[in-house]
Write a protein that holds these residues in place. Sequence first.
Motif, PDB file in Angstrom:
ATOM      1  N   LEU A 118       0.834  -1.225   0.000  1.00  0.00           N
ATOM      2  CA  LEU A 118       0.000   0.000   0.000  1.00  0.00           C
ATOM      3  C   LEU A 118       0.859   1.262   0.000  1.00  0.00           C
ATOM      4  N   GLY A 119       2.184   1.097   0.035  1.00  0.00           N
ATOM      5  CA  GLY A 119       3.054   2.270   0.085  1.00  0.00           C
ATOM      6  C   GLY A 119       3.167   2.852   1.492  1.00  0.00           C
ATOM      7  N   GLU A 120       2.733   2.104   2.492  1.00  0.00           N
ATOM      8  CA  GLU A 120       2.800   2.536   3.905  1.00  0.00           C
ATOM      9  C   GLU A 120       2.200   3.917   4.099  1.00  0.00           C
ATOM     10  N   GLU A 121       1.068   4.137   3.417  1.00  0.00           N
ATOM     11  CA  GLU A 121       0.364   5.413   3.605  1.00  0.00           C
ATOM     12  C   GLU A 121      -1.139   5.162   3.563  1.00  0.00           C
ATOM     13  N   THR A 122      -1.876   6.129   4.085  1.00  0.00           N
ATOM     14  CA  THR A 122      -3.339   6.015   4.088  1.00  0.00           C
ATOM     15  C   THR A 122      -3.863   6.378   2.705  1.00  0.00           C
ATOM     16  N   LEU A 123      -4.485   5.410   2.042  1.00  0.00           N
ATOM     17  CA  LEU A 123      -5.052   5.683   0.716  1.00  0.00           C
ATOM     18  C   LEU A 123      -6.300   6.553   0.882  1.00  0.00           C
ATOM     19  N   PRO A 124      -6.638   7.350  -0.158  1.00  0.00           N
ATOM     20  CA  PRO A 124      -7.864   8.158  -0.066  1.00  0.00           C
ATOM     21  C   PRO A 124      -9.102   7.319   0.286  1.00  0.00           C
ATOM     22  N   VAL A 125      -9.177   6.105  -0.246  1.00  0.00           N
ATOM     23  CA  VAL A 125     -10.353   5.268   0.055  1.00  0.00           C
ATOM     24  C   VAL A 125     -10.361   4.843   1.528  1.00  0.00           C
ATOM     25  N   ALA A 126      -9.176   4.662   2.117  1.00  0.00           N
ATOM     26  CA  ALA A 126      -9.120   4.303   3.543  1.00  0.00           C
ATOM     27  C   ALA A 126      -9.544   5.505   4.384  1.00  0.00           C
ATOM     28  N   ASP A 127      -9.219   6.683   3.896  1.00  0.00           N
ATOM     29  CA  ASP A 127      -9.649   7.880   4.623  1.00  0.00           C
ATOM     30  C   ASP A 127     -11.174   8.027   4.560  1.00  0.00           C
ATOM     31  N   ARG A 128     -11.752   7.710   3.390  1.00  0.00           N
ATOM     32  CA  ARG A 128     -13.219   7.769   3.296  1.00  0.00           C
ATOM     33  C   ARG A 128     -13.862   6.723   4.208  1.00  0.00           C
ATOM     34  N   ALA A 129     -13.213   5.571   4.320  1.00  0.00           N
ATOM     35  CA  ALA A 129     -13.727   4.538   5.239  1.00  0.00           C
ATOM     36  C   ALA A 129     -13.660   5.041   6.681  1.00  0.00           C
ATOM     37  N   SER A 130     -12.587   5.766   7.024  1.00  0.00           N
ATOM     38  CA  SER A 130     -12.464   6.310   8.389  1.00  0.00           C
ATOM     39  C   SER A 130     -13.600   7.292   8.672  1.00  0.00           C
ATOM     40  N   LYS A 131     -13.938   8.074   7.644  1.00  0.00           N
ATOM     41  CA  LYS A 131     -15.023   9.061   7.813  1.00  0.00           C
ATOM     42  C   LYS A 131     -16.365   8.347   8.029  1.00  0.00           C
ATOM     43  N   ALA A 132     -16.622   7.314   7.224  1.00  0.00           N
ATOM     44  CA  ALA A 132     -17.870   6.546   7.395  1.00  0.00           C
ATOM     45  C   ALA A 132     -17.887   5.881   8.771  1.00  0.00           C
TER      46      ALA A 132
ATOM     47  N   VAL B  42      -8.701  -0.376   5.251  1.00  0.00           N
ATOM     48  CA  VAL B  42      -7.500  -1.109   4.851  1.00  0.00           C
ATOM     49  C   VAL B  42      -6.321  -0.153   5.063  1.00  0.00           C
ATOM     50  N   ASP B  43      -5.780  -0.225   6.246  1.00  0.00           N
ATOM     51  CA  ASP B  43      -4.758   0.732   6.661  1.00  0.00           C
ATOM     52  C   ASP B  43      -4.081   0.168   7.914  1.00  0.00           C
ATOM     53  N   ASN B  44      -2.934   0.730   8.245  1.00  0.00           N
ATOM     54  CA  ASN B  44      -2.263   0.282   9.460  1.00  0.00           C
ATOM     55  C   ASN B  44      -2.954   0.885  10.674  1.00  0.00           C
ATOM     56  N   VAL B  45      -3.135   0.079  11.699  1.00  0.00           N
ATOM     57  CA  VAL B  45      -3.822   0.543  12.901  1.00  0.00           C
ATOM     58  C   VAL B  45      -3.138   1.798  13.489  1.00  0.00           C
ATOM     59  N   VAL B  46      -1.828   1.925  13.275  1.00  0.00           N
ATOM     60  CA  VAL B  46      -1.131   3.092  13.835  1.00  0.00           C
ATOM     61  C   VAL B  46      -1.520   4.385  13.114  1.00  0.00           C
ATOM     62  N   ARG B  47      -1.945   4.270  11.852  1.00  0.00           N
ATOM     63  CA  ARG B  47      -2.412   5.468  11.138  1.00  0.00           C
ATOM     64  C   ARG B  47      -3.917   5.636  11.256  1.00  0.00           C
ATOM     65  N   SER B  48      -4.642   4.505  11.263  1.00  0.00           N
ATOM     66  CA  SER B  48      -6.092   4.616  11.136  1.00  0.00           C
ATOM     67  C   SER B  48      -6.805   5.012  12.424  1.00  0.00           C
ATOM     68  N   VAL B  49      -6.297   4.599  13.586  1.00  0.00           N
ATOM     69  CA  VAL B  49      -7.002   4.990  14.825  1.00  0.00           C
ATOM     70  C   VAL B  49      -6.978   6.521  14.984  1.00  0.00           C
ATOM     71  N   PRO B  50      -5.796   7.183  14.844  1.00  0.00           N
ATOM     72  CA  PRO B  50      -5.814   8.656  14.913  1.00  0.00           C
ATOM     73  C   PRO B  50      -6.672   9.290  13.815  1.00  0.00           C
ATOM     74  N   ARG B  51      -6.750   8.619  12.663  1.00  0.00           N
ATOM     75  CA  ARG B  51      -7.549   9.190  11.564  1.00  0.00           C
ATOM     76  C   ARG B  51      -9.045   9.149  11.909  1.00  0.00           C
ATOM     77  N   ILE B  52      -9.493   8.098  12.580  1.00  0.00           N
ATOM     78  CA  ILE B  52     -10.914   8.072  12.993  1.00  0.00           C
ATOM     79  C   ILE B  52     -11.150   9.194  13.993  1.00  0.00           C
ATOM     80  N   SER B  53     -10.192   9.403  14.913  1.00  0.00           N
ATOM     81  CA  SER B  53     -10.344  10.506  15.887  1.00  0.00           C
ATOM     82  C   SER B  53     -10.473  11.851  15.167  1.00  0.00           C
ATOM     83  N   PHE B  54      -9.650  12.031  14.133  1.00  0.00           N
ATOM     84  CA  PHE B  54      -9.715  13.265  13.336  1.00  0.00           C
ATOM     85  C   PHE B  54     -11.132  13.468  12.807  1.00  0.00           C
ATOM     86  N   TRP B  55     -11.720  12.413  12.229  1.00  0.00           N
ATOM     87  CA  TRP B  55     -13.071  12.537  11.658  1.00  0.00           C
ATOM     88  C   TRP B  55     -14.137  12.680  12.739  1.00  0.00           C
TER      89      TRP B  55
END
Length: 249
Positions: free
Chosen positions: A48-62, A197-210
């Motif tokens: 995945l390039g060790e980054e949050t893909l735009p689709v993973a960010d949309r999943a975090s928002k949902a 579909v993201d690493n838990v270390v990036r995605s948990v803070p991203r859900i908090s952001f949303w």
Amino acid sequence: MSSNIPRSHPRYESLMMRERLASGFHKGFVHETGLIAHGRGEAFDYLLGEETLPVADRASKAAAAMLLLAEHPVISVNGNVVALVAEEVVDLANRIPAKIEVNLFHRTSDRVHRLVSRMEEAGGKGVLGRNADARIDGLGHDRGWCEKKGIFESDVVLVPLEDGDRCQALRDMGKTVITIDLNPLSRTAKTADVTLVDNVVRSVPRISFWIDKLKAKSECDLLKLRDEWDNSSGLDMVLKNICSRFQKD
Ligand code: PTJ
């Protein structure tokens, strides 16, 4: 931690994650197979390039919209999640607000106690898991134990790094299931209502952001975000992204 990895190392973040898992294993938080599960996750993260893909960010928002709409939201944590993001989970739980429950695949009373204590040390209040008094319907194994006032009575449950069977069993109980799984092909990824579909270390803070961004939104707006999410299209987009990387250069 034992190894002195220099900050200048090009793979510093990834190597530090391994250190946290290894240290968590020695402290009795992480099951030995959790180290193998991390290796599988690492391989997918590389793709995945060790980054949050735009689709993973949309999943975090949902996911954030669903957690805000929930009446009884619960965040389930296992050994790997506690080793990697204990403080970040507490922060997310406070923002929603949601309960935290230690719920294990390889359940032993000793690990549950250690992990609850670690979550409390990270600032978690009323962390559940020690008094497992209910069962997830249809799971004839120790992984079926949970707390009545936690996962059992939840309506929306966030289960990072989940087992496919348990994910299906939670859905069969009528719960909305949000998962975080770097493998877009896993049964869990395909079974959940929302898969980040993201690493838990990036995605948990991203859900908090949303959560912060969406908190003031109306119920109607949140429902729209929830209903617009299509998990199987989201997974297809991740797979297309991975395939496109092989075609480059
Ligand atoms: O602590 P326990 O006893 O509850 O056990 C936890 C593990 C992870 C061992 C257990 O749940 C297990 O065996 O999980 P699986 O079935 O191997 O699934 C783990 C999934 O998480 C795999 O699809 C991995 O790709 C993915 N994964 C691993 N590390 C990460 C990850 N996803 C997101 N972030 C990660 N850091």
